[in-house]
Design an enzyme around this catalytic site. Sequence first.
Site, PDB file in Angstrom:
ATOM      1  N   ASP A  22       9.327   2.566   1.679  1.00  0.00           N
ATOM      2  CA  ASP A  22       8.077   3.570   2.244  1.00  0.00           C
ATOM      3  C   ASP A  22       7.972   3.404   3.683  1.00  0.00           C
ATOM      4  O   ASP A  22       7.650   2.219   3.947  1.00  0.00           O
ATOM      5  CB  ASP A  22       6.885   2.826   1.557  1.00  0.00           C
ATOM      6  CG  ASP A  22       5.528   3.596   1.861  1.00  0.00           C
ATOM      7  OD1 ASP A  22       5.591   4.174   2.888  1.00  0.00           O
ATOM      8  OD2 ASP A  22       4.388   3.449   1.316  1.00  0.00           O
TER       9      ASP A  22
ATOM     10  N   LYS B 144       2.790  10.296   8.185  1.00  0.00           N
ATOM     11  CA  LYS B 144       1.989   9.880   9.365  1.00  0.00           C
ATOM     12  C   LYS B 144       2.589  10.452  10.661  1.00  0.00           C
ATOM     13  O   LYS B 144       2.481  11.632  10.940  1.00  0.00           O
ATOM     14  CB  LYS B 144       1.846   8.194   9.278  1.00  0.00           C
ATOM     15  CG  LYS B 144       0.926   7.782   8.262  1.00  0.00           C
ATOM     16  CD  LYS B 144       0.504   6.390   8.440  1.00  0.00           C
ATOM     17  CE  LYS B 144      -0.881   6.196   7.521  1.00  0.00           C
ATOM     18  NZ  LYS B 144      -0.546   5.323   6.412  1.00  0.00           N
TER      19      LYS B 144
ATOM     20  N   PHE C 195       1.063  -1.281  -0.122  1.00  0.00           N
ATOM     21  CA  PHE C 195       0.012  -0.169   0.096  1.00  0.00           C
ATOM     22  C   PHE C 195       0.865   1.263   0.160  1.00  0.00           C
ATOM     23  O   PHE C 195       1.737   1.472   0.934  1.00  0.00           O
ATOM     24  CB  PHE C 195      -1.031  -0.138   1.237  1.00  0.00           C
ATOM     25  CG  PHE C 195      -1.869   1.141   1.274  1.00  0.00           C
ATOM     26  CD1 PHE C 195      -2.979   1.328   0.418  1.00  0.00           C
ATOM     27  CD2 PHE C 195      -1.471   2.378   1.831  1.00  0.00           C
ATOM     28  CE1 PHE C 195      -3.742   2.245   0.272  1.00  0.00           C
ATOM     29  CE2 PHE C 195      -2.479   3.312   1.864  1.00  0.00           C
ATOM     30  CZ  PHE C 195      -3.427   3.656   1.184  1.00  0.00           C
TER      31      PHE C 195
HETATM   32  C1  LIG Z   1      -0.670   5.527   4.860  1.00  0.00           C
HETATM   33  C2  LIG Z   1       0.144   5.174   4.152  1.00  0.00           C
HETATM   34  C3  LIG Z   1       0.348   5.696   2.690  1.00  0.00           C
HETATM   35  C4  LIG Z   1      -0.474   6.853   2.077  1.00  0.00           C
HETATM   36  O1  LIG Z   1      -0.223   8.007   2.960  1.00  0.00           O
HETATM   37  P1  LIG Z   1      -1.373   9.118   2.980  1.00  0.00           P
HETATM   38  O2  LIG Z   1      -0.865  10.383   3.753  1.00  0.00           O
HETATM   39  O3  LIG Z   1      -2.619   8.695   3.158  1.00  0.00           O
HETATM   40  O4  LIG Z   1      -1.255   9.687   1.526  1.00  0.00           O
HETATM   41  C5  LIG Z   1       1.617   5.567   2.163  1.00  0.00           C
HETATM   42  N1  LIG Z   1       2.206   4.356   2.298  1.00  0.00           N
HETATM   43  C6  LIG Z   1       2.030   3.486   3.562  1.00  0.00           C
HETATM   44  C7  LIG Z   1       2.910   2.363   3.899  1.00  0.00           C
HETATM   45  C8  LIG Z   1       1.174   3.905   4.381  1.00  0.00           C
HETATM   46  O5  LIG Z   1       0.932   3.415   5.607  1.00  0.00           O
END
Ligand SMILES: *Cc1c(COP(=O)(O)O)cnc(C)c1O
Length: 403
Positions: A220, A249, A135
């Site tokens: 990521d 985050k 994701f």
């Molecule tokens: C939450 C998340 C995203 C996306 O972040 P947004 O601030 O919602 O755009 C991308 N990668 C990972 C691993 C995430 O947990």
Amino acid sequence: MARKHNKPDPLMPVYRRFDVAFERGEGAYLFDVKGARYLDFASGIAVTALGHSHPHLVKALNEQGAKLWHTSNLFQIPLQEKLAERLTEATFADNVFFTNSGVEAIECALKLARKYHHAKGDEKRYRVITFINAFHGRSLAAIAASGKEKLIRGFGPMPDWFDFVPFIDIDALKTVIGDETAAILIEPVQGEGGILPAKKEQLQRLREIADEHGLLLIFDEIQCGMGRSGKLFAHEWAGVTPDIMAVAKGIGGGFPIGACLARASVGEALSAGSHGTTYGGNPLAMAVGNAVLDVILEEGFLDHVQEITKTLMTGLNKLKQRYPGLITDVRGLGLMIGVECSVKIRPLIARGLELGLVLTPSGENILRLLPPLIIEDSHISEALEKLDRIFAEVKLKRARTKG
Ligand SMILES: *Cc1c(COP(=O)(O)O)cnc(C)c1O
């Protein structure tokens, strides 16, 4: 909330929300509009890493809020430079681009990977290898990178420059590397995909393979970074570094901030005008970002996360022993923990809310625990008691339906 007849919902219907509205928060607790108290083991999905209303963050926000919110990246933003300097000092990276969200940090990472190869005269490299069940956010490129039917249905045709391999099948990965491959994009701990930590050796192999083939390695760490793993970034556990990293985050503690970090040779492929953002890195965001980092980098903070993780994992493993067949696995890294269940977990989360415990799902059958990093033993005892009660009820119900 009950809606008037024939009046459409003013919100686009993209969330199936639980029936609770929080009004305020304090530390590890949330309070709903009726005043009921909830232990927050979700942190707004790994965002409010320092809990709610942290005095140092509130102070930073209020002080900056009274001074200056936004200017534009056309001008000097000293607080942005300061945060970038501190992040580069603490990591592999040499430069930073600030965004407002995770997906924008991913977008920057993907653009950067292409620009880097282009700057080297290697334009043919544009493809990116990603992992099944990954994701990376909700933009077109990011949903294409996940390849998940649920995310992409109806939004096609998808950009077709991603190559997918199972998490983490090194042999499969080698077979998809070609002359056109630019980068490998991976979450060191898959979040939405079910809280799956990559093994140390796997990340090390990825680094070696990337080096062998001249590929960029992109991590990521939007969910697993900023102290959640017990180190500032999860990849530190494996002793390898990426070339590019997306962060968000926890970095804002609840204020929308994202960042794309890179090695100098990579970040410098960009030039004035080649990328940009209106809001990213504005003074208000940067005041909060610096305040968050003050706390996370405080001596002993990450040690506390590591210690408290052990306590929580011990308790969860005991729970697993008490409910065999119901809890099928407990796994994670730091305070990013998945409790895999043999039942659908949405009703368990709803029950948790009734009992004053906020949990979040990962897929259909994994309870995802993402408590704020500031929790203490007492919070863990409280969460375990409530989880015990939830599972006891499920067990009883199961026994009844069987009998
Ligand atoms: C939450 C998340 C995203 C996306 O972040 P947004 O601030 O919602 O755009 C991308 N990668 C990972 C691993 C995430 O947990």
